[in-house]
Motif scaffolding. Structure first.
Motif, PDB file in Angstrom:
ATOM      1  N   GLU A  46      29.413  51.212  43.584  1.00 37.65           N
ATOM      2  CA  GLU A  46      29.817  50.143  44.497  1.00 37.65           C
ATOM      3  C   GLU A  46      30.924  49.302  43.868  1.00 37.65           C
ATOM      4  OE1 GLU A  46      26.615  47.509  45.464  1.00 37.65           O
ATOM      5  OE2 GLU A  46      25.972  47.284  43.382  1.00 37.65           O
ATOM      6  N   GLY A  47      31.762  48.782  44.725  1.00 37.02           N
ATOM      7  CA  GLY A  47      32.857  47.940  44.270  1.00 37.02           C
ATOM      8  C   GLY A  47      32.380  46.543  43.920  1.00 37.02           C
ATOM      9  N   VAL A  48      32.820  46.035  42.800  1.00 35.15           N
ATOM     10  CA  VAL A  48      32.436  44.704  42.344  1.00 35.15           C
ATOM     11  C   VAL A  48      33.551  43.699  42.619  1.00 35.15           C
ATOM     12  CG1 VAL A  48      31.742  43.323  40.367  1.00 35.15           C
ATOM     13  CG2 VAL A  48      30.990  45.708  40.544  1.00 35.15           C
ATOM     14  N   GLY A  61      32.714  42.042  46.053  1.00 31.40           N
ATOM     15  CA  GLY A  61      31.628  42.599  46.826  1.00 31.40           C
ATOM     16  C   GLY A  61      30.739  41.486  47.364  1.00 31.40           C
ATOM     17  N   ASP A  62      30.097  41.747  48.487  1.00 27.30           N
ATOM     18  CA  ASP A  62      29.269  40.727  49.128  1.00 27.30           C
ATOM     19  C   ASP A  62      28.176  40.220  48.198  1.00 27.30           C
ATOM     20  OD1 ASP A  62      29.376  42.308  52.415  1.00 27.30           O
ATOM     21  OD2 ASP A  62      30.764  40.938  51.407  1.00 27.30           O
ATOM     22  N   PHE A  68      30.934  36.025  40.052  1.00 27.36           N
ATOM     23  CA  PHE A  68      31.865  36.761  39.197  1.00 27.36           C
ATOM     24  C   PHE A  68      33.300  36.339  39.491  1.00 27.36           C
ATOM     25  CE2 PHE A  68      28.950  40.782  39.253  1.00 27.36           C
ATOM     26  CZ  PHE A  68      27.939  40.038  38.663  1.00 27.36           C
ATOM     27  N   THR A  69      34.165  36.488  38.466  1.00 28.90           N
ATOM     28  CA  THR A  69      35.585  36.216  38.638  1.00 28.90           C
ATOM     29  C   THR A  69      36.392  37.304  37.955  1.00 28.90           C
ATOM     30  OG1 THR A  69      35.188  33.822  38.647  1.00 28.90           O
ATOM     31  CG2 THR A  69      37.440  34.565  38.278  1.00 28.90           C
ATOM     32  N   ILE A  70      37.323  37.899  38.688  1.00 29.91           N
ATOM     33  CA  ILE A  70      38.225  38.887  38.117  1.00 29.91           C
ATOM     34  C   ILE A  70      39.548  38.207  37.825  1.00 29.91           C
ATOM     35  CG2 ILE A  70      39.072  39.698  40.371  1.00 29.91           C
ATOM     36  CD1 ILE A  70      39.252  42.523  39.143  1.00 29.91           C
ATOM     37  N   SER A  71      40.150  38.552  36.699  1.00 32.34           N
ATOM     38  CA  SER A  71      41.421  37.943  36.328  1.00 32.34           C
ATOM     39  C   SER A  71      42.228  38.911  35.486  1.00 32.34           C
ATOM     40  CB  SER A  71      41.194  36.633  35.575  1.00 32.34           C
ATOM     41  OG  SER A  71      40.502  36.868  34.359  1.00 32.34           O
TER      42      SER A  71
END
Length: 125
Positions: A46-48, A61-62, A68-71
Motif C-alpha cells: 500500500e502507498g504511504v 494514504g488515508d 507522517f510527513t514526507i520531505s
C-alpha cells in the motif's frame, strides 16, 4: 547510476516515532516522483506517501491521518518519512520508490522505475 537505499527502520513502542531515510543517487529532482510504500506479511503493498518535486506537492494514504510527513532534502539527495504516533498496524517493510523526469506522480506502484531494498518497521503495542 540510479539507486535508492533506505535506512532508519527499527523497533519502537506504540506512540513512538521513527524517521526513515531514502538516499537517492542519479536523481536530478527537477521533476521526480518519489514515494514510500509498505507491505505487511500476508497483505498487499500500500502507498504511504508521495512527493512530486516538480511542484513540491505531497499526498498521503488515508490511514496516515496526519501522523507522517514526507520531505526532500535536495542538498543531501535524501527523501525522508517522519512517522509519529506509530501504531502496531504500521508494522511492515517500508520501501522507497522513485521515478525521475516524471510528468505526474500517481499511487500506482508499477509506475515507479526504481525501488530500494526496504527497511523493516516494527511497532509493539
Amino acid at each position: 547510476q540510479v539507486q535508492l537505499v533506505e535506512s532508519g527502520g527499527g523497533s519502537v513502542q506504540a506512540g513512538g516515532s521513527l524517521r526513515l531515510s531514502c538516499a537517492a543517487s542519479g536523481y536530478t529532482w527537477r521533476s521526480a516522483c518519489m514515494g514510500w510504500f509498505r507491505q505487511a506479511p500476508g497483505k498487499e503493498r500500500e502507498g504511504v506517501a508521495l512527493i512530486y518535486t516538480s511542484n513540491n506537492s505531497t499526498a498521503y494514504g488515508d490511514f496516515v491521518k496526519g501522523r507522517f510527513t514526507i520531505s526532500l532534502d535536495n542538498a543531501k539527495n535524501t527523501v525522508y518519512l517522519q512517522m509519529n504516533s506509530l501504531k502496531a498496524e504500521d508494522t511492515a517493510m517500508y520501501y522507497c520508490a522513485g521515478s525521475n523526469w516524471a510528468s505526474f506522480c500517481p499511487w500506482r506502484g508499477s509506475f515507479f522505475k526504481d525501488w530500494g531494498q526496504g527497511t523493516q518497521v516494527t511497532v509493539s503495542s
